[in-house]
Design a protein around this motif. Structure first.
Motif, PDB file in Angstrom:
ATOM      1  N   LYS A 298     -21.886 -40.225  47.243  1.00 54.70           N
ATOM      2  CA  LYS A 298     -20.545 -39.879  46.751  1.00 54.70           C
ATOM      3  C   LYS A 298     -19.490 -40.862  47.251  1.00 54.70           C
ATOM      4  O   LYS A 298     -18.542 -41.207  46.528  1.00 54.70           O
ATOM      5  CB  LYS A 298     -20.189 -38.466  47.211  1.00 54.70           C
ATOM      6  N   LYS A 299     -19.680 -41.346  48.469  1.00 51.90           N
ATOM      7  CA  LYS A 299     -18.748 -42.334  49.003  1.00 51.90           C
ATOM      8  C   LYS A 299     -18.827 -43.657  48.226  1.00 51.90           C
ATOM      9  O   LYS A 299     -17.795 -44.280  47.951  1.00 51.90           O
ATOM     10  CB  LYS A 299     -19.037 -42.555  50.486  1.00 51.90           C
ATOM     11  N   LEU A 300     -20.047 -44.038  47.859  1.00 51.51           N
ATOM     12  CA  LEU A 300     -20.214 -45.249  47.059  1.00 51.51           C
ATOM     13  C   LEU A 300     -19.563 -45.087  45.682  1.00 51.51           C
ATOM     14  O   LEU A 300     -18.922 -46.016  45.167  1.00 51.51           O
ATOM     15  CB  LEU A 300     -21.706 -45.581  46.904  1.00 51.51           C
ATOM     16  N   LYS A 301     -19.731 -43.935  45.083  1.00 54.20           N
ATOM     17  CA  LYS A 301     -19.134 -43.694  43.777  1.00 54.20           C
ATOM     18  C   LYS A 301     -17.621 -43.728  43.844  1.00 54.20           C
ATOM     19  O   LYS A 301     -16.942 -44.238  42.935  1.00 54.20           O
ATOM     20  CB  LYS A 301     -19.621 -42.343  43.255  1.00 54.20           C
ATOM     21  N   LYS A 302     -17.073 -43.225  44.938  1.00 53.63           N
ATOM     22  CA  LYS A 302     -15.626 -43.225  45.103  1.00 53.63           C
ATOM     23  C   LYS A 302     -15.080 -44.648  45.197  1.00 53.63           C
ATOM     24  O   LYS A 302     -13.984 -44.942  44.705  1.00 53.63           O
ATOM     25  CB  LYS A 302     -15.265 -42.422  46.353  1.00 53.63           C
ATOM     26  N   ASN A 303     -15.859 -45.561  45.806  1.00 54.64           N
ATOM     27  CA  ASN A 303     -15.426 -46.955  45.972  1.00 54.64           C
ATOM     28  C   ASN A 303     -15.910 -47.871  44.846  1.00 54.64           C
ATOM     29  O   ASN A 303     -15.834 -49.092  44.978  1.00 54.64           O
ATOM     30  CB  ASN A 303     -15.920 -47.502  47.315  1.00 54.64           C
ATOM     31  N   SER A 304     -16.437 -47.266  43.771  1.00 52.95           N
ATOM     32  CA  SER A 304     -16.880 -48.012  42.579  1.00 52.95           C
ATOM     33  C   SER A 304     -17.975 -49.016  42.927  1.00 52.95           C
ATOM     34  O   SER A 304     -17.929 -50.192  42.546  1.00 52.95           O
ATOM     35  CB  SER A 304     -15.697 -48.735  41.920  1.00 52.95           C
ATOM     36  N   VAL A 305     -18.956 -48.531  43.675  1.00 57.95           N
ATOM     37  CA  VAL A 305     -20.098 -49.362  44.049  1.00 57.95           C
ATOM     38  C   VAL A 305     -21.326 -48.842  43.311  1.00 57.95           C
ATOM     39  O   VAL A 305     -21.675 -47.658  43.443  1.00 57.95           O
ATOM     40  CB  VAL A 305     -20.343 -49.345  45.562  1.00 57.95           C
ATOM     41  N   ALA A 306     -21.972 -49.717  42.511  1.00 60.63           N
ATOM     42  CA  ALA A 306     -23.195 -49.340  41.797  1.00 60.63           C
ATOM     43  C   ALA A 306     -24.388 -49.497  42.728  1.00 60.63           C
ATOM     44  O   ALA A 306     -24.375 -50.304  43.673  1.00 60.63           O
ATOM     45  CB  ALA A 306     -23.366 -50.204  40.560  1.00 60.63           C
ATOM     46  N   LEU A 307     -25.454 -48.723  42.447  1.00 64.05           N
ATOM     47  CA  LEU A 307     -26.626 -48.711  43.329  1.00 64.05           C
ATOM     48  C   LEU A 307     -27.893 -48.784  42.488  1.00 64.05           C
ATOM     49  O   LEU A 307     -28.060 -48.024  41.536  1.00 64.05           O
ATOM     50  CB  LEU A 307     -26.632 -47.436  44.180  1.00 64.05           C
ATOM     51  N   ASP A 308     -28.782 -49.728  42.849  1.00 63.49           N
ATOM     52  CA  ASP A 308     -30.115 -49.836  42.248  1.00 63.49           C
ATOM     53  C   ASP A 308     -31.145 -49.612  43.349  1.00 63.49           C
ATOM     54  O   ASP A 308     -31.025 -50.160  44.451  1.00 63.49           O
ATOM     55  CB  ASP A 308     -30.324 -51.215  41.618  1.00 63.49           C
ATOM     56  N   ILE A 309     -32.177 -48.806  43.025  1.00 67.83           N
ATOM     57  CA  ILE A 309     -33.191 -48.444  44.028  1.00 67.83           C
ATOM     58  C   ILE A 309     -34.559 -48.848  43.498  1.00 67.83           C
ATOM     59  O   ILE A 309     -34.898 -48.552  42.344  1.00 67.83           O
ATOM     60  CB  ILE A 309     -33.153 -46.932  44.317  1.00 67.83           C
ATOM     61  N   VAL A 310     -35.343 -49.533  44.362  1.00 73.38           N
ATOM     62  CA  VAL A 310     -36.735 -49.882  44.062  1.00 73.38           C
ATOM     63  C   VAL A 310     -37.614 -49.056  44.996  1.00 73.38           C
ATOM     64  O   VAL A 310     -37.668 -49.309  46.208  1.00 73.38           O
ATOM     65  CB  VAL A 310     -36.998 -51.391  44.254  1.00 73.38           C
TER      66      VAL A 310
END
Length: 404
Positions: free
Chosen positions: A130-142
């Motif tokens: 949620k913190k990443l979403k608030k700061n507009s950070v996209a996330l990719d997971i392998v």
């Protein structure tokens, strides 16, 4: 084309030593990281990529976001493997590194490689998402490797918390499948969102699928016209350079052949001439040496056969001719002959005196300290008498011949 700043979080925990992903989990992960870094930097010249590790003694940033692909690839060599992965700390450090990026217009993205078990709670991961979403950070997971302790569920919860308008993605790669990089090529993690994928990613995806792109150099001019034009110009320049080099080499070879024939003919003529001159000189020297050797050999044979008459006649002839030419020489020869005659007469008289034993004994008796009856003296007189007898015999033999 998307303008992004990306941080890649690498799992270098103890589980990376396993060999279920050939050649090992860590090596398969390193190949996939190199491929993704190349795709990100090729899609846009202003894109930047950074790398950090999540295990070992702690989270460590290997390289901050940069567009230098060589620097990014070099940081992957010599990494230490050990410890456990700390996923929350790795995500927070990656977010902090993206916050301090130089170009604030770049979109922020974090790519996580999770190949070991996750010991943290699902709620902690959801809070971080949620913190990443608030700061507009996209996330990719392998997700690869271990699947125990509810790892897939925890990663799915993290993705759900951070996902915004389908900008975040997850890829599950089970053990025993193809190489990790081959699987990621066909996923949005590698190709990007929508039409934002680069020609590099499209060509790599086509190659992985075993298809043919149908375009020159494997690049679609519609996607990247500048790259296609640059490749075409470079290929034409290389072809022209090769043709010029081949033409020059052919000309040089023909010149060398002509020059070699001319040089060889002149060299052969010169060598023949030298050989002829040397042969003639050698023949002359051989003839001269032969004449001299023959004359010396004849003289040596004459002397060895002991022909005194012939030698004496030859010497007399030579002396007569020389005396006819030079009177002084004739006088000198005459005096020398007289001296030789006197010497021979004196030697004859001495030998006769020595042969007279009574005369020799009287001389020895008159000498002080000499005993004529001494055996050594008698032996000496006997030897002298024996030597004088052959000389007298030779003189008696020669005297009739001389008289004749």
């Amino acid at each position: 084309m998307v303008l992004e700043a990306t941080m890649i979080c690498i799992d270098n925990s103890e589980w990376m030593r396993n060999g279920d992903y050939p050649p090992s989990r860590f090596q398969a992960q390193a190949d996939a990281v190199n491929l993704i870094c190349g795709a990100k930097t090729q899609s846009n010249p202003e894109n930047t990529v950074g790398v950090l590790t999540m295990a070992g003694k702690g989270v460590r940033v290997l390289v901050t976001p940069t567009s230098d692909l060589g620097k990014i690839l070099a940081c992957m060599h010599g990494l230490e493997i050990g410890g456990e992965m700390n996923l929350p700390a790795g995500i927070q450090v990656a977010q902090l590194a993206l916050k301090h990026r130089q170009n604030k217009k770049q979109q922020q993205r974090i790519i996580i490689f999770a190949g070991s078990p996750i010991r943290h709670d699902k709620k902690l991961l959801e809070m971080i998402g949620k913190k990443l979403k608030k700061n507009s950070v996209a996330l990719d997971i392998v997700d690869f490797g271990e699947e125990d302790d509810g790892k897939p569920e925890k990663l799915e919860a993290l993705l759900s918390a951070v996902n915004n308008n389908e900008t975040s993605h997850i890829a599950h790669v089970p053990p025993g499948s193809n190489a990790l990089s081959d699987v990621l090529i066909s996923t949005p993690i590698f190709t990007g969102d929508g039409e934002g994928g680069s020609g590099f990613a499209a060509a790599a995806a086509a190659a992985a699928a075993g298809g043919v792109s149908g375009f020159d150099f494997g690049v679609d001019p519609n996607l990247d016209p500048e790259l296609a034009l640059a490749l075409r110009v470079s290929m034409e320049e290389e072809r022209a350079r090769q043709e010029a080099a081949a033409k020059k080499a052919a000309e040089d070879a023909s010149k060398q052949e002509k020059g070699g024939d001319h040089d060889s003919s002149s060299q052969n003529a010169t060598m023949t001439e030298h050989a002829t001159v040397a042969a003639s000189e050698a023949d002359n020297k051989t003839n001269d040496l032969t004449d001299e050797e023959n004359s010396l050999l004849q003289q040596a044979l004459a002397m060895s056969m002991d022909e005194p008459a012939s030698g004496h006649d030859m010497r007399d002839t030579d002396m007569t001719e020389a005396a006819a030419d030079d009177p002084e020489l004739a006088l000198a020869l005459q005096l020398s002959v007289q001296d030789n005659t006197k010497d021979s007469e004196n030697q004859t008289d001495m030998s006769k005196l020595l042969a007279d034993q009574s005369f020799v004994s009287s001389i020895l008796a008159s000498l002080p300290g000499v005993d004529p009856n001494d055996p050594s003296v008698k032996d000496l007189l006997a030897s002298m008498q024996s030597q004088s007898e052959p000389q007298e015999k030779d003189e008696n033999d020669k005297s009739p011949n001389e008289k004749k």
